[in-house]
Design a protein around this motif. Structure first.
Motif: not given
Lengths: 229, 112
Positions: A114-117, A120-122, A151-154
């Motif tokens: 999740t840290t990479v996602v 990467a999405a941004w 996003m981080p909250w999701g």
């Protein structure tokens, strides 16, 4: 003969029930749900000043504004690594103090993924809009929800789902379902909201504040339940 | 006579594992990955001597590994499940479920 005598101590129903009860007790003893929610809630609230001061807002003569949330990009990847490390260490230390081990590897892997996602999405969105115009019409609702999910909250919600599965924790699963419904469907995490005089920065801070407070309230509730046990 | 085409689940039970305390030790060690002697003693409600005897049986059967060490000045004994222990636990749970299912399912075979 097809029937073997089984001693009372070896009654299959009792043995299976005892084994299940012991396994359940171990899982309960391994739980540190409140600590995970406390760390994630604090991390969410600490993000607000980074987002506020790191946001680049360009307003045009026609009244429209474009913004880039650079602060989030710098804050969240590092904050996620630190937060998930802190949670894994707290689980290991608490379990060790109680005389058992802890299963943190799947959670650590989820944290790493999740840290990479998010960056990467941004990056993907950033590269896309370098060669494509910004859409005039609002994005379809499905894309908005997908945007909120990466996003981080999701992603915090995704990590909590994994934690609920690891802990076989129904209460955490229900809490996470409510949290995800809030940050994906109810709160406009990617556009902000508030009274007109709030402006863009304050409007973006409001949903983050709500998400952080929900996580902290969850931490308090789970801590209270753990103390009762 | 009742005709039997498959062996009764009870025939496959492992005497080392098919015992309340030893099954409990394996279950806890499996769930916890690593468990301390004191945790087992408390949760299985055993004396240290009694627990040691059960651990010796499981260790001799190669189902657990016992690791002794110190944490500060305090001696600690940690128990972990070996791959053979994991298999034995899985088999035992499956056998128990088969036994229960066999008891709960109405008999379909007929006496001849």
């Amino acid at each position: 003969m097809t029937t073997n005598s089984i001693p009372a101590d070896g009654d299959p129903r009792r043995l299976l029930a005892d084994a299940r009860a012991l396994a359940r007790q171990v899982r309960i003893d391994q739980r540190m749900t409140w600590a995970a929610l406390l760390v994630l809630g604090t991390t969410t609230l600490l993000a607000i000043p980074f987002d506020w001061f790191g946001m680049q807002v360009d307003c045009h003569p026609d009244g429209g504004c474009t913004f880039t949330r650079q602060g989030m990009l710098y804050y969240w990847p590092a904050a996620m690594v630190l937060a998930y490390t802190a949670i894994a260490v707290s689980y290991l230390r608490a379990a060790r103090a109680r005389g058992i081990g802890a299963r943190v590897l799947p959670y650590a892997i989820t944290g790493a993924v999740t840290t990479v996602v998010f960056p990467a999405a941004w990056l993907a969105v950033h590269l896309y809009f370098q060669s494509h115009p910004y859409p005039d019409s609002p994005l379809p609702y499905g894309l908005l929800v997908l945007d909120r999910l990466v996003m981080p909250w999701g992603l915090i919600g995704v990590a909590l789902l994994v934690l609920a599965w690891l802990e076989r924790n129904l209460a955490l699963l229900l809490f996470t379902a409510g949290y995800l419904a809030l940050v994906l469907l109810a709160l406009p995490m990617n556009s902000g909201f508030g009274p007109p005089h709030f402006g863009l920065r304050a409007g973006m801070a409001v949903p983050q504040l709500i998400a952080g407070l929900v996580l902290l309230l969850g931490a308090a509730a789970f801590a209270r339940a753990a103390r009762r046990r | 006579m009742t005709s039997v085409t498959s062996s009764h689940p009870a025939q496959g039970l492992d005497e080392v594992v098919h015992q309340r305390v030893r099954l409990g030790i394996l279950t806890i060690a499996h769930e916890a990955r690593r468990v301390e002697f004191g945790y087992l003693r408390t949760h299985l409600d055993l004396t240290a001597g009694n627990l040691s005897k059960h651990l010796s049986v499981l260790e001799a059967a190669g189902l657990i590994a016992v690791e002794k060490g110190y944490e500060g000045r305090r001696g600690r004994t940690w128990i972990t499940l070996t791959p053979a222990g994991t298999t034995a636990l899985t088999d035992e749970i499956a056998r128990l479920k088969q036994l229960i299912a066999r008891v709960e399912t109405p008999t379909t075979t007929t006496d001849r």
